[in-house]
Enzyme design. Structure first.
Site, PDB file in Angstrom:
ATOM      1  N   ASP A 133       0.852  -1.185   0.000  1.00  0.00           N
ATOM      2  CA  ASP A 133       0.000   0.000   0.000  1.00  0.00           C
ATOM      3  C   ASP A 133       0.884   1.230   0.000  1.00  0.00           C
ATOM      4  O   ASP A 133       1.890   1.268   0.703  1.00  0.00           O
ATOM      5  CB  ASP A 133      -0.874  -0.004   1.263  1.00  0.00           C
ATOM      6  CG  ASP A 133      -2.129  -0.811   1.034  1.00  0.00           C
ATOM      7  OD1 ASP A 133      -2.598  -0.841  -0.114  1.00  0.00           O
ATOM      8  OD2 ASP A 133      -2.615  -1.428   1.995  1.00  0.00           O
ATOM      9  N   THR A 141     -16.037  26.003   1.159  1.00  0.00           N
ATOM     10  CA  THR A 141     -15.081  26.932   0.543  1.00  0.00           C
ATOM     11  C   THR A 141     -13.870  26.191  -0.033  1.00  0.00           C
ATOM     12  O   THR A 141     -13.269  26.615  -0.988  1.00  0.00           O
ATOM     13  CB  THR A 141     -14.564  27.941   1.572  1.00  0.00           C
ATOM     14  OG1 THR A 141     -13.880  27.229   2.600  1.00  0.00           O
ATOM     15  CG2 THR A 141     -15.703  28.742   2.187  1.00  0.00           C
ATOM     16  N   LYS A 153      -5.527  30.094   1.016  1.00  0.00           N
ATOM     17  CA  LYS A 153      -4.827  29.060   0.229  1.00  0.00           C
ATOM     18  C   LYS A 153      -5.815  27.927   0.000  1.00  0.00           C
ATOM     19  O   LYS A 153      -6.661  27.630   0.861  1.00  0.00           O
ATOM     20  CB  LYS A 153      -3.566  28.560   0.954  1.00  0.00           C
ATOM     21  CG  LYS A 153      -3.813  27.830   2.274  1.00  0.00           C
ATOM     22  CD  LYS A 153      -2.497  27.431   2.886  1.00  0.00           C
ATOM     23  CE  LYS A 153      -2.565  26.304   3.896  1.00  0.00           C
ATOM     24  NZ  LYS A 153      -3.466  26.419   5.005  1.00  0.00           N
ATOM     25  N   ASP A 176      -5.938  -4.421   5.787  1.00  0.00           N
ATOM     26  CA  ASP A 176      -6.599  -4.295   7.076  1.00  0.00           C
ATOM     27  C   ASP A 176      -8.113  -4.236   6.961  1.00  0.00           C
ATOM     28  O   ASP A 176      -8.813  -4.679   7.851  1.00  0.00           O
ATOM     29  CB  ASP A 176      -6.064  -3.088   7.852  1.00  0.00           C
ATOM     30  CG  ASP A 176      -6.097  -1.807   7.036  1.00  0.00           C
ATOM     31  OD1 ASP A 176      -6.608  -1.852   5.895  1.00  0.00           O
ATOM     32  OD2 ASP A 176      -5.607  -0.780   7.525  1.00  0.00           O
TER      33      ASP A 176
END
Lengths: 694, 580
Positions: free
Chosen positions: A319, A393, A407, A530
């Site tokens: 993974d 947003t 940002k 898992d």
């Protein structure tokens, strides 16, 4: 109490109590019903009993097979040979037994609250944990021990799993999702859980773990059986070679008119020296110790077969998150828009991130500090207002002195800038898109209507992982990265980490299909997983390591459970599997190579009376024929003891191509095996002579 | 040894390799069933055979059916040959009016020729009628060799095929071995040999008038009757098919079997040609020619040093004679060396070359008497036989037995590199190890048990021609030769009695079918497996390391099994000779 030792190197190989228990067990294991499982050592035991009878005869009648003293010395050392082999096995088991005892203490006698109906608040009755059956539903409240393995169907609680994993920090267990599995013997610290029991008593994870570390249910693995057959074949050859010496000797005595018929004691000594006792005596110890090493690594395998298969694995499905990358994207570069100082971009980006507690936000602060020495500022003193990230947003930032610094993703910031009456410059858009094509994530920073530039966030590959993959490649193991990312991002990370292949936008079905296609080409595949949706792939893989934090379904589908839940562990498991096979191969080679020197010791000693010219073959110049034979027998017994540490620890392992490994092992254990007994036997002969024992 | 001798040895092995490679490639096409030039010529004959036998070419046999076919075919061969030998007196083709072969010798010979051993406890020209030689022995020379080649083809298919039950069709493999390989090669070789003066006639004998009286008492020149017959044709197949049973008792030391240096070279080449070529057939059929070269290299690594060693030992001469002042050094007038039991025309080095080749390959033909070799010179041939006939070995049988050793070598090596062992992508498990162990164990057991029985029983000891350790060497050599289907004899041992006829017969039987059945079982198991792809973690089986490992396994297994016995025979003899 921690039942395991996190660092195996800290535990001494020869623990006082373990050694004492093993010495007793070695005697107990002389029971022929136990010995018969090991054909080579069983033959040794039979001939040892026979030699002891020869001694009785010699001692009682005065004229037996050979001088009573000699027969006694040979018999005694033959007994030691058997005992040393048993001791090796007992030592390997002893290390596991000590662990099992600690685990057993975790298996508390507890009462369970069995619920009449599978919901919180239903009536419950108190029953012994041993009376619970699969499918029962129990309530576990703070302070209770889990009465058995199960699946949380309601509630959320913190659980202390240190008895199983050794990890003292409590973990959260809750219904649904990938954290719903609970293990018997662990303790609920807070809140409550409703658990559906998934294993009958005696079959729980704890029981399996105890059985595994004890080696109680140890069955011979396919490879062990094949080696046993080879050793049996060799034993028959040696048996024939020694038994036929009796008529050959009779002929030689008649033909030459010299000497006596070779004695039974000498033939038995020769037979035991030739039999592959070194590997025969240590074989089961090697297997048990291999499992033990796995346990040291905090991995529980459901069978020895799985450990062996781990040595054969040539495709690792890994993974991405947590194994190859650290799991968090981090800021790696500031790309300012035209006309904007990069320092100004960094400053704005830092301001926007100071209150952002996400790993991405923190990494921006760190990068700004590293590149532009921008120290952290106190937002409150600046009178700044933090604007947190919301799903609507998809931006975060600060409002400060009329400045509105934001940002966020390219489209979100573009909309924000447009609302403020500005526009996104083409170079910023181009930079952001260029970053995206590289597989990284662009974070656009704007101050009101003005876009300042882009911060590049990237998945950071773990340190040293590239070298690890290169080592695997040298061993002939391919690595395949599994990720939910788009192919572009996946390709970029794959290239950076140095994996051989990747599977992007992976779904459980795609994983399963990938494993099947590798297997169809003849590869052996290992993977970790898992989630419940990993279960089919885990069941299909040849070596499937389930994370202990994973679901019950995943744990049942896999053939190993990693208690640390560390996906990188897969690499270590492969190494342990390889080391196990290597140790077997090395000691087999060593054992057979030893025989050359033993011939040089025993053949001249046995026949020098008949053909005095055979003295030339006594290249070691041993003291007397009797001391020569005794020295060979003693060497043969002592070498078992001397190699116990190697059997328990495994041969030193270095990732290298098969060719290199074979050359090294052939040199050490093959050539070394031929040469070592010469000085060894000579030294024993000198010692015997010095002590006037022969 | 002289420089010429060194060059000769090098040239011989060079020439062998040059011929073996293309032949091996051709044989791969024969067993893959692909059309060859010979198909056009021999196709009709082949189809005729299949029609007569009721065989379908595409009938793929499981290993069990294949093994049953081999066993039935071989047992039938033994019975037919036994009947023929017992009835030869009443049958045509018996110009010299020979009596029926006695039952012990007939049994021994029947087993011997069917198992490709060709041990002879009789003198050929004085015991076998032309019919027995041509229809009995020569036919078996072809068929026993072809059966070995068929079994090898089945084993190679086991490696090459993936996840199938079948390993080929025995009757097709047998027929193609004879028609496409053995027959054409034999015809060519027989014609060349005949051109060099090897006898080829249907007449019974010729009478020569000698110049000297045969015995001092005879005053006038005597008549000498020399048996002749279809010699060239039989010599060709005896060499090519690793049979070795000569037309004449003196075998290839006889001038009518081996008259010129050229025939000596060609017959030597013919001993090693097919077993060597089999390696290249293997490489071509498994699709990796380097694998074939590795096996061939392993064979040479054992044979060449032993050949050189034997040549050196024989050329050095006999120390007992040297002590008497006899000149044994090579010079313009003599080849020098130990010349006891050697043909003067042939010489020490050429005898040594032949001796190691004929014992390495399970041929058994001789051009000198191994019994008269120096002890060390005689040790190499005996040990080559005891290695289990895997260095070249019999046609087909040499390589399939070597492949059993390769399975063991690969198994241990695989463990040492930390992988479940595999060979050519096939995982080696418990079943393959069981078969490999059996195939290696049974011939050794036959040798040791047989030798022990001969030492214990009066009948065994009574047949000895020499006392002391040499007598023991004779027994050991006889059973080694029989148990490993070699057929060469140490001489000195009278093996015509019931004890040796039965004992050696049983040893030959175990040595042949105790290997064939495990080999076919392994072939069946391998064919069923899928192949593991090659990676850096795979042990390469085509490099020098594998060659060393394989040689090490062969030598170590051979040494550990026979060191005690050898040390009581040839080793003692050698030491005694030195001590004298």
């Amino acid at each position: 109490m921690d039942p395991r030792h996190a660092d195996p190197s800290r535990r001494p190989l020869l623990d006082g109590p373990i050694v004492r228990r093993a010495a007793l067990d070695a005697v107990r294991k002389l029971d022929p019903r136990h010995m018969v499982r090991n054909p080579v050592m069983f033959v040794v035991e039979v001939v040892t009993v026979f030699t002891s009878l020869l001694w009785l005869q010699a001692a009682l009648t005065g004229h037996g097979d050979a001088s009573p003293g000699f027969v006694l010395a040979v018999s005694a050392w033959l007994w030691f040979t058997v005992l040393f082999a048993n001791f090796a096995e007992a030592m390997a088991e002893g290390r596991g037994k000590a662990q099992a005892d600690a685990l057993r203490r975790a298996r508390q006698v507890v009462l369970a609250k069995r619920l009449a109906a599978p919901r919180h608040g239903a009536a419950h009755e108190e029953v012994a944990a041993a009376a619970l059956r699969k499918g029962d539903v129990v309530l576990v409240t703070a302070g209770d021990y889990l009465p058995g393995d199960g699946e949380v169907i309601e509630g959320v609680a913190s659980v202390d799993e240190s008895a199983i994993t050794g990890e003292s920090a409590p973990v959260i267990r809750e219904s649904g999702g990938d954290r719903s599995a609970v293990t018997g013997g662990t303790r609920v610290l807070s809140d409550w859980l409703v658990v559906r029991i998934s294993a009958d008593p005696g079959e729980t994870f704890l029981d399996r773990m105890i059985a595994m570390v004890e080696g109680a249910r140890r069955q011979k693995t396919p490879n062990e059986i094949a080696l046993d057959i080879l050793l049996a074949g060799l034993s028959i050859v040696f048996l024939l070679a020694t038994v036929t010496l009796l008529p050959f000797s009779a002929y030689a005595v008649a033909a030459s008119g010299n000497g006596h018929l070779v004695s039974m004691t000498v033939l038995i000594a020769l037979l035991v020296c030739l039999l592959p006792t070194t590997i025969g005596g240590l074989l089961s110890a090697i297997g048990i110790a291999g499992m033990d090493r796995l346990v040291q690594a905090n991995v529980i395998a459901t069978s020895g077969r799985a450990v062996e298969a781990a040595g054969d694995v040539d495709v690792l499905l890994l993974d991405k998150t947590g194994t190859i990358t650290l799991g968090n994207r981090q800021a790696v570069a500031f790309l300012a828009a035209a006309g904007v100082e990069t320092a100004a971009l960094a400053d704005a980006a830092q301001l926007a991130s100071l209150a952002d507690e996400t790993p991405e936000g923190r990494s921006i602060v760190v990068l700004a500090k590293e590149r532009y020495a921008l120290r952290g500022r106190d937002l409150e003193r600046l009178g700044a207002q933090f604007v947190p990230f919301t799903a609507q947003t998809r931006m975060s930032g600060v409002d400060l002195d009329g400045q509105r610094i934001r940002k966020g993703a390219l489209d979100a910031v573009a909309r924000f800038v447009a609302e403020q009456g500005g526009g996104l410059p083409a170079d910023v858009r181009a930079a952001a898109e260029e970053i995206a094509t590289r597989g990284a994530t662009p974070l656009v920073v704007a101050d009101g209507p003005r876009a300042l530039g882009v911060v590049e966030l990237r998945d950071v590959v773990k340190g040293g992982i590239r070298e690890k993959f290169a080592a695997l490649r040298r061993m002939g193991i391919r690595t395949v990265m599994i990720t939910g990312d788009n192919p572009l991002t996946a390709a970029a990370i794959a290239a950076e980490a140095g994996v051989d292949d990747f599977l992007a936008e992976a779904t459980p079905e795609a994983k399963l299909a990938t494993i099947r296609s590798w297997q169809a080409q003849g590869h052996l595949v290992a993977m970790t997983g898992d989630g419940t949706n990993d279960a089919p792939a885990l069941a299909q893989a040849d070596v499937a390591v389930a994370m202990n934090t994973g679901t019950q379904a995943a744990k049942e589908a896999g053939n190993m459970v990693d208690l640390d839940s560390n996906p990188t562990k897969l690499i270590q498991i492969v190494e342990i599997g390889k080391q196990l096979l290597m140790t077997r191969g090395a000691l087999t080679t060593f054992s057979i190579a030893n025989d050359v020197a033993k011939y040089f010791a025993i053949i001249p000693a046995a026949f020098v009376g008949t053909y005095p010219v055979l003295r030339v073959l006594d290249v070691m110049h041993l003291h007397t024929p009797q001391s020569a034979i005794l020295s060979a027998v003693i060497f043969n017994a002592l070498i078992i003891i001397a190699l116990i540490p190697l059997a328990l620890r495994g041969v030193s392992y270095r990732p290298a191509p098969a060719r290199v490994t074979l050359r090294r092992h052939l040199l050490v254990y093959g050539v070394g095996g031929v040469l070592l007994p010469f000085p060894g036997i000579k030294a024993i002969d000198l010692a015997l002579t010095a002590l006037h024992l022969a | 040894m002289t420089a010429t001798s060194w060059i000769e040895i090098a040239a011989c092995f060079g020439l062998l390799t040059l011929l073996a490679v293309p032949l091996g490639e051709y044989m791969a096409r024969v067993y893959s069933g692909t059309s060859t030039a010979a198909d056009r010529l021999l196709g009709p004959a082949e189809r005729l055979v299949y029609r007569a036998l009721g065989v379908r070419r595409d009938d793929d046999m499981t290993w069990r059916r294949y093994a049953l076919a081999v066993l039935a075919f071989s047992l039938g061969g033994v019975l037919l040959l036994y009947a023929l030998l017992r009835a030869q007196g009443a049958l045509p083709g018996n110009p010299n009016g020979l009596a029926p072969v006695n039952p012990w010798i007939a049994f021994d010979t029947a087993v011997s020729f069917v198992t490709n051993t060709d041990w002879q406890s009789y003198s050929g020209e004085g015991t076998m009628s032309h019919l027995s030689q041509a229809v009995g022995l020569t036919v078996q020379n072809f068929l026993s060799a072809a059966a070995g080649m068929a079994v090898l083809a089945a084993l190679i298919r086991g490696f090459a095929r993936r996840q199938v039950e079948g390993v080929g069709n025995f009757w097709v493999d047998l027929t193609r071995s004879v028609l496409h390989v053995l027959l054409p090669l034999s015809v060519v070789l027989a014609v060349v040999l005949a051109s060099q003066g090897v006898v080829q006639t249907l007449a019974g004998s010729v009478t020569a008038h000698t110049l000297e009286p045969r015995r001092a008492a005879q005053a006038s020149a005597a008549e000498q009757v020399i048996d002749v017959g279809p010699v060239a044709s039989q010599v060709a197949i005896k060499q090519l098919g690793t049979n070795g049973g000569g037309y004449y008792n003196a075998n290839s030391a006889h001038p009518f079997e081996n008259p010129t240096p050229l025939t000596n070279l060609l017959e030597w080449l013919a001993i090693l040609l097919l077993p060597g070529a089999a390696c290249f057939t293997f490489g071509a059929m498994v699709g990796d020619r380097r694998q074939g070269w590795a096996l061939y290299a392993a064979m040479l690594v054992v044979l060449v040093p032993l050949t050189v060693g034997t040549a050196l030992a024989e050329q050095r001469g006999n120390p007992a004679l040297a002590a008497l002042g006899v000149d044994q050094a090579p010079s313009a007038l003599q080849g020098g060396g130990n010349m006891e039991g050697k043909e003067v025309r042939i010489g020490a080095v050429e005898s040594a070359l032949w001796a190691t080749a004929t014992t390495a390959a399970s041929n058994g033909s001789v051009n000198a008497m191994h019994d008269s070799f120096t002890p060390l010179g005689g040790l190499a041939p005996m040990w080559l036989i005891q290695l289990g006939e895997v260095v070249f070995g019999g046609v087909g049988s040499g390589l399939y037995t070597l492949l059993l050793h390769a399975l063991v070598a690969v198994f241990i090596a695989g463990l040492m590199v930390g992988r479940t062992p595999e060979y050519l992508g096939k995982k080696i498990g418990a079943y393959e190890m069981k078969m490999a162990s059996l195939g290696i164990l049974l011939p050794s057991a036959a040798v040791l048990v047989g030798t022990a029985a001969a030492c214990l029983l009066p009948a065994g000891r009574a047949a000895l021609g020499n006392p002391g350790a040499h007598g023991f060497s004779e027994i050991l050599y006889a059973f080694s030769s029989a148990g490993n289907n070699n057929g060469s004899a140490f001489a000195g041992l009278d093996a015509s009695g019931p004890f040796y006829a039965v004992g050696l017969g049983l040893a030959m039987f175990v040595g042949r079918f105790g290997v064939i059945v495990p080999v076919l079982a392994a072939a069946g198991a391998l064919a069923r497996k899928k192949a593991v792809p090659v990676s850096a973690g795979t042990l390469p089986t085509d490099g020098p390391l594998f060659v060393a490992l394989l040689v090490g396994t062969v030598v170590l297994v051979g040494a550990l099994t026979f060191v005690p016995a050898l040390s009581l025979g040839p080793v003692v003899e050698h030491l005694q000779l030195l001590a004298r």
